[in-house]
Design an enzyme around this catalytic site. Structure first.
Site, mmCIF file in Angstrom:
data_model
loop_
_atom_site.group_PDB
_atom_site.id
_atom_site.type_symbol
_atom_site.label_atom_id
_atom_site.label_comp_id
_atom_site.label_asym_id
_atom_site.label_seq_id
_atom_site.Cartn_x
_atom_site.Cartn_y
_atom_site.Cartn_z
ATOM 1 C CE LYS A 95 -3.568 4.666 -4.283
ATOM 2 N NZ LYS A 95 -3.192 3.357 -3.827
ATOM 3 C CG ASP A 124 5.479 3.512 -1.753
ATOM 4 O OD1 ASP A 124 5.202 3.966 -2.878
ATOM 5 O OD2 ASP A 124 4.614 3.060 -0.975
ATOM 6 C CE1 TYR A 151 -2.809 3.688 2.091
ATOM 7 C CE2 TYR A 151 -1.576 1.640 1.981
ATOM 8 C CZ TYR A 151 -2.780 2.314 1.989
ATOM 9 O OH TYR A 151 -3.952 1.611 1.904
ATOM 10 N NE ARG A 162 0.223 -20.244 -7.242
ATOM 11 C CZ ARG A 162 0.988 -21.343 -7.282
ATOM 12 N NH1 ARG A 162 2.307 -21.239 -7.316
ATOM 13 N NH2 ARG A 162 0.458 -22.552 -7.302
HETATM 14 C C1 LIG Z 1 2.185 5.546 -1.214
HETATM 15 C C2 LIG Z 1 1.378 4.279 -1.245
HETATM 16 N N1 LIG Z 1 2.014 3.097 -1.203
HETATM 17 C C3 LIG Z 1 1.341 1.927 -1.215
HETATM 18 C C4 LIG Z 1 -0.048 1.906 -1.268
HETATM 19 C C5 LIG Z 1 -0.761 0.590 -1.258
HETATM 20 O O1 LIG Z 1 -1.177 0.278 -2.553
HETATM 21 P P1 LIG Z 1 -2.456 -0.635 -2.883
HETATM 22 O O2 LIG Z 1 -3.658 0.122 -2.426
HETATM 23 O O3 LIG Z 1 -2.372 -0.799 -4.373
HETATM 24 O O4 LIG Z 1 -2.294 -1.909 -2.158
HETATM 25 C C6 LIG Z 1 -0.753 3.105 -1.319
HETATM 26 C C7 LIG Z 1 -2.214 3.099 -1.360
HETATM 27 O O5 LIG Z 1 -2.873 4.109 -1.178
HETATM 28 C C8 LIG Z 1 -0.014 4.333 -1.309
HETATM 29 O O6 LIG Z 1 -0.639 5.519 -1.334
#
Ligand SMILES: Cc1ncc(COP(=O)(O)O)c(C=O)c1O
Length: 378
Positions: free
Chosen positions: A197, A172, A101, A49
């Site tokens: 992604k 992000d 998101y 971990r």
């Molecule tokens: C722009 C964005 N940030 C964060 C996330 C969250 O990521 P995760 O699904 O890997 O937890 C997503 C998920 O769709 C996303 O589209």
């Protein structure tokens, strides 16, 4: 000599294994590591971990690709988000882009609010609104391009305003990837990815990555990574490392496909508006050219027939798979209001019910267009 991105993406975290010469990095599954006497660690590893050699390669790779000095890996994009929000204290205020998101908003609004962190949703493309909102805030959370309205936020301008107010800027950058935009070069303090992604790129791994040039932030994140334990498995780290090797190629191809499809959609009589950073009428077009190497492979559009037509359309494609998520080799289609963004219904982040979102993949663009044309006919 500094290698270019395409070269770094292939070689970052990919030195042949010193022990065996293996060109593909070994997946180190061991959960614990032999100590040569108490505290005598070989290579700094003690418990899986706390640290793992395969994870460390991925963390080094994202740091290289983002021009950072530190990378920290988490079990998902939201785990990375959660661990960044641990930097806040009760009473702090978070400024979040008003198109984000849905899960980021849900975490801030449904979880962190209970612990005394207030979140304000602000249109970060409106710099006057940003200048006002950053006063008294501790963190500004940019998502660019935004999900699902594809607004593009001026990272340099927002980071400057945040810094004058003493707030840190997080970006992000899941939609852009380090191939299109490097937020730390533009003044952001931290960049975050859902590695699920584009970085993974094949719809087969959930992961999150954070990169920063701040020793202080990195130290706290590593502490949170170990203390809260939302770490990715060694195999998941290896899958993301493998995805990174083709990131530049995939982004080139999928972005080119998306540009073609966006233009084609604007000419369709069934479509009322197309949201894509590469279109000449995109509201932040000049910024797109300054801030993004390519306009990316995500686009959204609305149909004249509204939500009913959109629901029928997304169920009628053959190659575009009706599914959540994005950023992989295959093309996906979805209805954000009912799927990825269901959690923002009734909030300032609510999205139009008839909006269709495409994640354009690397298939033949002729086949993708034919698929959409057949769905319109149906
Ligand atoms: C722009 C964005 N940030 C964060 C996330 C969250 O990521 P995760 O699904 O890997 O937890 C997503 C998920 O769709 C996303 O589209």
């Amino acid at each position: 000599m500094t290698d270019r991105f395409e070269t770094l993406a292939v070689h970052a975290g990919a030195e042949p294994d010193p022990a065996s010469g293996a060109v593909s990095p070994p997946i180190q599954m061991s959960t614990t590591f032999k100590q040569d006497g108490v505290g005598g660690l070989r290579g700094g590893f003690e418990y899986g971990r706390t640290g793992n050699p395969t994870r460390q390669l991925l963390e080094e790779a994202i740091a290289v690709l983002e021009g950072a000095t530190h990378g920290v890996a988490f079990a998902s994009g939201l785990a990375a988000t959660q661990n960044l929000l641990y930097l806040l204290d009760p009473g702090d205020r978070l400024v979040l882009t008003d198109d984000a998101y849905g899960g980021t908003w849900r975490l801030a609004d449904k979880v962190w609010r209970r612990y005394g962190v207030q979140t304000d949703a602000v249109d970060l493309t409106d710099l006057d609104a940003v200048a006002e909102a950053v006063h008294g805030s501790r963190m500004v959370w940019i998502e660019t391009p935004t999900n699902p309205l594809l607004k593009v936020v001026d990272i340099s301008a927002v980071a400057r305003l945040a810094a004058t107010a003493g707030a840190m800027t997080v970006v992000d950058s899941t939609f852009a990837t380090p191939y299109l935009t490097r937020p730390l070069d533009l003044g952001a303090d931290v960049v975050l990815h859902s590695a699920t992604k584009y970085l993974g790129g094949h719809s087969d791994v959930i992961g999150g990555l954070v990169a920063t040039r701040s020793d202080q932030v990195a130290e706290r994140l590593r502490f949170h990574q170990n203390a809260a334990g939302a770490v990715p498995s060694p195999f998941d780290c290896w899958l993301v490392l493998r995805g990174l090797r083709t990131l530049a190629l995939r982004m080139e191809r999928s972005s080119m496909n998306a540009g073609f499809i966006a233009e084609w959609l604007t000419a369709r009589p069934e479509v009322t508006r197309v949201l894509y950073p590469g279109l000449p009428d995109h509201p932040q077009r000049g910024l797109v050219e300054r801030q993004m190497r390519l306009p990316g492979a995500m686009l959204s559009f609305e149909l004249r027939g509204g939500e009913d037509a959109a629901r029928r359309f997304v169920a009628a494609t053959r190659l575009f798979t009706l599914a959540e998520s994005l950023g992989a080799v295959e093309s996906l289609i979805e209805l954000p209001a009912a799927m990825t963004h269901a959690s923002v219904a009734g909030s300032p982040l609510e999205v139009p019910g008839g909006l269709v979102r495409l994640s354009v993949g690397i298939e033949s663009v002729e086949d993708l267009v034919a698929d959409l044309a057949a769905a319109f006919d149906a």
